[in-house]
Design a protein around this motif. Sequence first.
Motif, PDB file in Angstrom:
ATOM      1  N   SER A   1       0.798  -1.226   0.000  1.00 58.43           N
ATOM      2  CA  SER A   1       0.000   0.000   0.000  1.00 58.43           C
ATOM      3  C   SER A   1       0.830   1.276   0.000  1.00 58.43           C
ATOM      4  CB  SER A   1      -0.915   0.009   1.234  1.00 58.43           C
ATOM      5  OG  SER A   1      -0.143  -0.115   2.424  1.00 58.43           O
ATOM      6  N   ARG A   2       2.133   1.201   0.236  1.00 60.08           N
ATOM      7  CA  ARG A   2       2.942   2.417   0.379  1.00 60.08           C
ATOM      8  C   ARG A   2       3.212   3.053  -0.981  1.00 60.08           C
ATOM      9  NH1 ARG A   2       8.991   2.897   2.741  1.00 60.08           N
ATOM     10  NH2 ARG A   2       9.209   1.064   1.413  1.00 60.08           N
ATOM     11  N   SER A   3       2.895   4.324  -1.117  1.00 62.98           N
ATOM     12  CA  SER A   3       3.063   5.013  -2.402  1.00 62.98           C
ATOM     13  C   SER A   3       4.527   5.182  -2.791  1.00 62.98           C
ATOM     14  CB  SER A   3       2.384   6.377  -2.359  1.00 62.98           C
ATOM     15  OG  SER A   3       2.957   7.195  -1.334  1.00 62.98           O
ATOM     16  N   GLN A   4       5.436   5.198  -1.783  1.00 57.56           N
ATOM     17  CA  GLN A   4       6.866   5.377  -2.081  1.00 57.56           C
ATOM     18  C   GLN A   4       7.532   4.102  -2.597  1.00 57.56           C
ATOM     19  OE1 GLN A   4       5.317   6.160   0.785  1.00 57.56           O
ATOM     20  NE2 GLN A   4       6.280   7.905   1.829  1.00 57.56           N
ATOM     21  N   ALA A   5       6.851   2.982  -2.503  1.00 55.27           N
ATOM     22  CA  ALA A   5       7.457   1.710  -2.918  1.00 55.27           C
ATOM     23  C   ALA A   5       7.615   1.651  -4.432  1.00 55.27           C
ATOM     24  CB  ALA A   5       6.611   0.543  -2.429  1.00 55.27           C
ATOM     25  N   ASP A   6       8.689   0.978  -4.858  1.00 58.07           N
ATOM     26  CA  ASP A   6       8.986   0.843  -6.290  1.00 58.07           C
ATOM     27  C   ASP A   6       8.421  -0.440  -6.892  1.00 58.07           C
ATOM     28  OD1 ASP A   6      10.687   3.200  -6.308  1.00 58.07           O
ATOM     29  OD2 ASP A   6      12.150   1.970  -5.221  1.00 58.07           O
ATOM     30  N   THR A   7       8.341  -1.489  -6.067  1.00 64.37           N
ATOM     31  CA  THR A   7       7.905  -2.780  -6.589  1.00 64.37           C
ATOM     32  C   THR A   7       7.468  -3.671  -5.435  1.00 64.37           C
ATOM     33  OG1 THR A   7       8.556  -4.617  -8.049  1.00 64.37           O
ATOM     34  CG2 THR A   7      10.196  -3.863  -6.475  1.00 64.37           C
ATOM     35  N   SER A   8       7.011  -4.867  -5.772  1.00 65.67           N
ATOM     36  CA  SER A   8       6.568  -5.821  -4.751  1.00 65.67           C
ATOM     37  C   SER A   8       7.740  -6.689  -4.299  1.00 65.67           C
ATOM     38  CB  SER A   8       5.465  -6.730  -5.311  1.00 65.67           C
ATOM     39  OG  SER A   8       6.008  -7.636  -6.259  1.00 65.67           O
ATOM     40  N   ILE A   9       7.577  -7.316  -3.159  1.00 64.74           N
ATOM     41  CA  ILE A   9       8.624  -8.215  -2.656  1.00 64.74           C
ATOM     42  C   ILE A   9       8.791  -9.409  -3.586  1.00 64.74           C
ATOM     43  CG2 ILE A   9       7.035  -9.494  -1.143  1.00 64.74           C
ATOM     44  CD1 ILE A   9       9.342  -9.742   0.861  1.00 64.74           C
ATOM     45  N   GLN A  10       7.721  -9.870  -4.229  1.00 63.35           N
ATOM     46  CA  GLN A  10       7.835 -11.002  -5.156  1.00 63.35           C
ATOM     47  C   GLN A  10       8.705 -10.638  -6.358  1.00 63.35           C
ATOM     48  OE1 GLN A  10       7.275 -14.107  -5.061  1.00 63.35           O
ATOM     49  NE2 GLN A  10       7.550 -14.640  -7.207  1.00 63.35           N
ATOM     50  N   ASN A  11       8.453  -9.486  -6.950  1.00 59.35           N
ATOM     51  CA  ASN A  11       9.284  -9.049  -8.075  1.00 59.35           C
ATOM     52  C   ASN A  11      10.733  -8.894  -7.646  1.00 59.35           C
ATOM     53  OD1 ASN A  11       7.120  -8.986  -9.837  1.00 59.35           O
ATOM     54  ND2 ASN A  11       6.717  -6.804  -9.527  1.00 59.35           N
ATOM     55  N   TYR A  12      10.922  -8.316  -6.471  1.00 60.47           N
ATOM     56  CA  TYR A  12      12.269  -8.091  -5.922  1.00 60.47           C
ATOM     57  C   TYR A  12      13.026  -9.402  -5.770  1.00 60.47           C
ATOM     58  CZ  TYR A  12      15.615  -5.895  -2.589  1.00 60.47           C
ATOM     59  OH  TYR A  12      16.719  -5.409  -1.949  1.00 60.47           O
ATOM     60  N   PHE A  13      12.374 -10.392  -5.185  1.00 59.16           N
ATOM     61  CA  PHE A  13      13.016 -11.690  -4.964  1.00 59.16           C
ATOM     62  C   PHE A  13      13.303 -12.406  -6.294  1.00 59.16           C
ATOM     63  CE2 PHE A  13      12.494 -13.260  -0.344  1.00 59.16           C
ATOM     64  CZ  PHE A  13      12.908 -12.036   0.133  1.00 59.16           C
ATOM     65  N   GLN A  14      12.394 -12.309  -7.232  1.00 60.94           N
ATOM     66  CA  GLN A  14      12.618 -12.972  -8.523  1.00 60.94           C
ATOM     67  C   GLN A  14      13.777 -12.315  -9.266  1.00 60.94           C
ATOM     68  OE1 GLN A  14       8.099 -14.644  -9.421  1.00 60.94           O
ATOM     69  NE2 GLN A  14       9.158 -13.496 -10.983  1.00 60.94           N
ATOM     70  N   GLU A  15      13.847 -10.991  -9.229  1.00 63.28           N
ATOM     71  CA  GLU A  15      14.945 -10.276  -9.894  1.00 63.28           C
ATOM     72  C   GLU A  15      16.293 -10.608  -9.265  1.00 63.28           C
ATOM     73  OE1 GLU A  15      13.797  -6.222  -9.616  1.00 63.28           O
ATOM     74  OE2 GLU A  15      12.173  -6.414 -11.100  1.00 63.28           O
ATOM     75  N   GLU A  16      16.295 -10.875  -7.949  1.00 61.43           N
ATOM     76  CA  GLU A  16      17.555 -11.128  -7.235  1.00 61.43           C
ATOM     77  C   GLU A  16      17.797 -12.624  -7.002  1.00 61.43           C
ATOM     78  OE1 GLU A  16      19.535  -8.666  -5.108  1.00 61.43           O
ATOM     79  OE2 GLU A  16      18.603  -6.878  -5.952  1.00 61.43           O
ATOM     80  N   ASN A  17      16.923 -13.475  -7.582  1.00 61.35           N
ATOM     81  CA  ASN A  17      17.093 -14.937  -7.502  1.00 61.35           C
ATOM     82  C   ASN A  17      17.093 -15.463  -6.071  1.00 61.35           C
ATOM     83  OD1 ASN A  17      17.351 -15.335 -10.368  1.00 61.35           O
ATOM     84  ND2 ASN A  17      19.415 -14.479 -10.213  1.00 61.35           N
ATOM     85  N   ILE A  18      16.164 -14.966  -5.259  1.00 62.91           N
ATOM     86  CA  ILE A  18      16.058 -15.390  -3.862  1.00 62.91           C
ATOM     87  C   ILE A  18      14.893 -16.358  -3.691  1.00 62.91           C
ATOM     88  CG2 ILE A  18      15.759 -14.634  -1.479  1.00 62.91           C
ATOM     89  CD1 ILE A  18      18.411 -13.786  -2.777  1.00 62.91           C
ATOM     90  N   VAL A  19      15.178 -17.489  -3.090  1.00 61.93           N
ATOM     91  CA  VAL A  19      14.176 -18.528  -2.830  1.00 61.93           C
ATOM     92  C   VAL A  19      13.636 -18.367  -1.417  1.00 61.93           C
ATOM     93  CG1 VAL A  19      13.800 -21.029  -2.614  1.00 61.93           C
ATOM     94  CG2 VAL A  19      15.301 -20.122  -4.420  1.00 61.93           C
ATOM     95  N   GLY A  20      12.322 -18.507  -1.276  1.00 62.78           N
ATOM     96  CA  GLY A  20      11.719 -18.418   0.050  1.00 62.78           C
ATOM     97  C   GLY A  20      10.580 -19.396   0.215  1.00 62.78           C
TER      98      GLY A  20
END
Length: 367
Positions: free
Chosen positions: A94-113
């Motif tokens: 919900s934060r307007s200052q955010a650039d992207t979602s945590i899912q996109n972030y993790f996929q771009e950085e190849n992080i498994v969770g």
Amino acid sequence: MINYTKLPAVLLLEDGTVYHGKAAGKIGTTTGEICFNTGMTGYQEIFTDPSYFGQIMVTTNAHIGNYGINQEEVESGDIKIAGLVCKNFNIAYSRSQADTSIQNYFQEENIVGISDVDTRSLVRHIRDKGAMNAIISSEILDINLLKEKLAAVPSMEGLELSSKVSTKESYFYGNEHAAHRVAVLDLGVKKNILRNFDEREVYAKVFPAKTTFKEMEKWNPDGYFISNGPGDPSAMAYAVDTVKEILASEKPLFGICLGHQLLALANGIGTMKMFNGHRGLNHPVKNIIKDHCEVTSQNHGFGVIPEDVKKSDKIEITHINLNDHSIEGLRVKGKNAFSVQYHPESSPGPHDSRYLFDDFISMMNKN
């Protein structure tokens, strides 16, 4: 890019305990030492803290990702955790200052969770059984195969990791016309530490982990800073030797976290692998010199051996942890050198301990 779906995932601990959940981030497999952080906020700063390199992070807060990802709120250039375990992996934010979602972030950085895990049960288990290795997978669900892969993962004890996260080339931070010059030995330094120096009229030159004292001294700094970082300090003889040479130079020295442990080792004080370590934003620490309490941010799995400190005639204890009475601060008798186990730069987190940067500046002013 893989579309996010609620695929099944498995978390297997070294002691054979299994947790089932849903895939979060990249579909894949990851390993590391499992640990937990009790912070209620600041997940992005946790993810990018170099001290977490090689560790699978369990977040105790129920919601992760709910305020999105802001590219300015990082402690290093990329995600450093080996994997994530959480209760609710919130893709919507919900934060307007955010650039992207945590899912996109993790996929771009190849992080498994893995999400949808009973993290209360998991944290209680780790608390009672101690630190151990673990494996997360959203592509392999065969427990026996996961056990084979996990068996090949080395223990954190004895690992030298700082050189893997350190800068490869020296760089400058701050105003070159500032009042002081500080040489920063980068063992996994956080960006907010450098910001704190810049705010105090310090021009920093950040050096790779294995830079020699002789090389750093060519820049003629007014003081030296030994940073935080990952891994076992007892496996870092190169850094211990550097700290010894800095002490011999009589120039002011300030160490944080791993830097604290290395200062201890340079003075004949041993370090130890802690049962669980300290990771969170609300650890009470008493400054026994000033007789006051600070709420601190902490992230460490190793500590100095209290018995060694108490036997030493070189070291004075300055801070203690009020939860378990572990050693949180030291200073070297007769030297302009001190260190703390916690993070005074903490962002997010309390600002109670930022006076330590001012103490370092005062030390350089007097030198």
